[in-house]
Design an enzyme around this catalytic site. Sequence first.
Site, PDB file in Angstrom:
ATOM      1  N   ASP A  43       0.846  -1.182   0.000  1.00  0.00           N
ATOM      2  CA  ASP A  43       0.000   0.000   0.000  1.00  0.00           C
ATOM      3  C   ASP A  43       0.887   1.239   0.000  1.00  0.00           C
ATOM      4  OD1 ASP A  43      -3.201   0.312   0.739  1.00  0.00           O
ATOM      5  OD2 ASP A  43      -2.041   2.089   1.252  1.00  0.00           O
ATOM      6  N   TYR A 151     -13.881   5.274 -14.390  1.00  0.00           N
ATOM      7  CA  TYR A 151     -13.812   4.108 -13.511  1.00  0.00           C
ATOM      8  C   TYR A 151     -14.357   2.872 -14.222  1.00  0.00           C
ATOM      9  CZ  TYR A 151     -14.623   1.160  -9.409  1.00  0.00           C
ATOM     10  OH  TYR A 151     -14.625   0.125  -8.507  1.00  0.00           O
ATOM     11  N   ALA A 184     -19.878  -1.069  -2.460  1.00  0.00           N
ATOM     12  CA  ALA A 184     -19.477  -1.625  -1.170  1.00  0.00           C
ATOM     13  C   ALA A 184     -19.334  -0.521  -0.129  1.00  0.00           C
ATOM     14  CB  ALA A 184     -18.164  -2.396  -1.304  1.00  0.00           C
ATOM     15  N   THR A 186     -17.268   1.045   1.891  1.00  0.00           N
ATOM     16  CA  THR A 186     -15.833   1.228   2.072  1.00  0.00           C
ATOM     17  C   THR A 186     -15.527   2.699   2.332  1.00  0.00           C
ATOM     18  OG1 THR A 186     -15.466   1.634  -0.289  1.00  0.00           O
ATOM     19  CG2 THR A 186     -15.364  -0.671   0.457  1.00  0.00           C
TER      20      THR A 186
END
Length: 257
Positions: A43, A151, A184, A186
Amino acid sequence: MTGTDGATALRGLRVLVTGGGSGIGRAVARAFDGAGARVAVLDLAPDCAGEPWTGLEADVTDDASVRAAVEEAAGLFGGLDVVVNNAGTGAVGTVEDNPDEQWHRVLDVNVLGIVRTTRAALPHLRRSPRAAVVNTCSIAATAGLPQRAAYSASKGAVLSLTLAMAADHVREGIRVNCVNPGTADTPWVARLLDAAEDPAAERAALEARQPMGRLVTAEEVAAAVVYLASPAAASVTGTALAVDGGMAGLRLRPAAR
């Protein structure tokens, strides 16, 4: 996983997860770790304080950074069995709204990030008897969503790339699949909601477009990833597994009032 072998099938599996610092990636790392796998998270800012897995700083848009992190993970574990290409970024807008620079950024992270990470990991995967790659795709690859042009284009590419990779590497014993989450719950979606004029109304609209009437959880997506990477899915390759509350395939009549 259930059954006699389910409790031990993932034990000792050597797993690399990109974008594992939060959201779906963190849930994936947690799920593999809970099943006994050895996990390394890549990450930009791998916040692994208090977590049992290894955090490695890497930028999937930089090939040298990715190669160094993959080699470090393989060195720590003595190889790699599973790569989960989860790192991603989003963009809001139509084809009119996003400048070229933003298109390049979305495609660089979401598509070429998969290319760079998998390319670096392939020598290690070829030596594994349980090699698998799982890509995080999206419902946006198969359904037209408003205000998600860049996207959606990137995730359509991820779906096609998954199929091409599966064909290229099946005879090397490397399975390649993807998961297609619906919307989702998130941190990225939370930020979109926070930026909306009416966050509560926007959340209700996102929930309503999924037939189950709620957002998908990161843990539900993680469970699908773990299945696709596991020996239980030994005959599964070139598959896109939807975890979308029925959004891709169901066409419900309006609820009675």
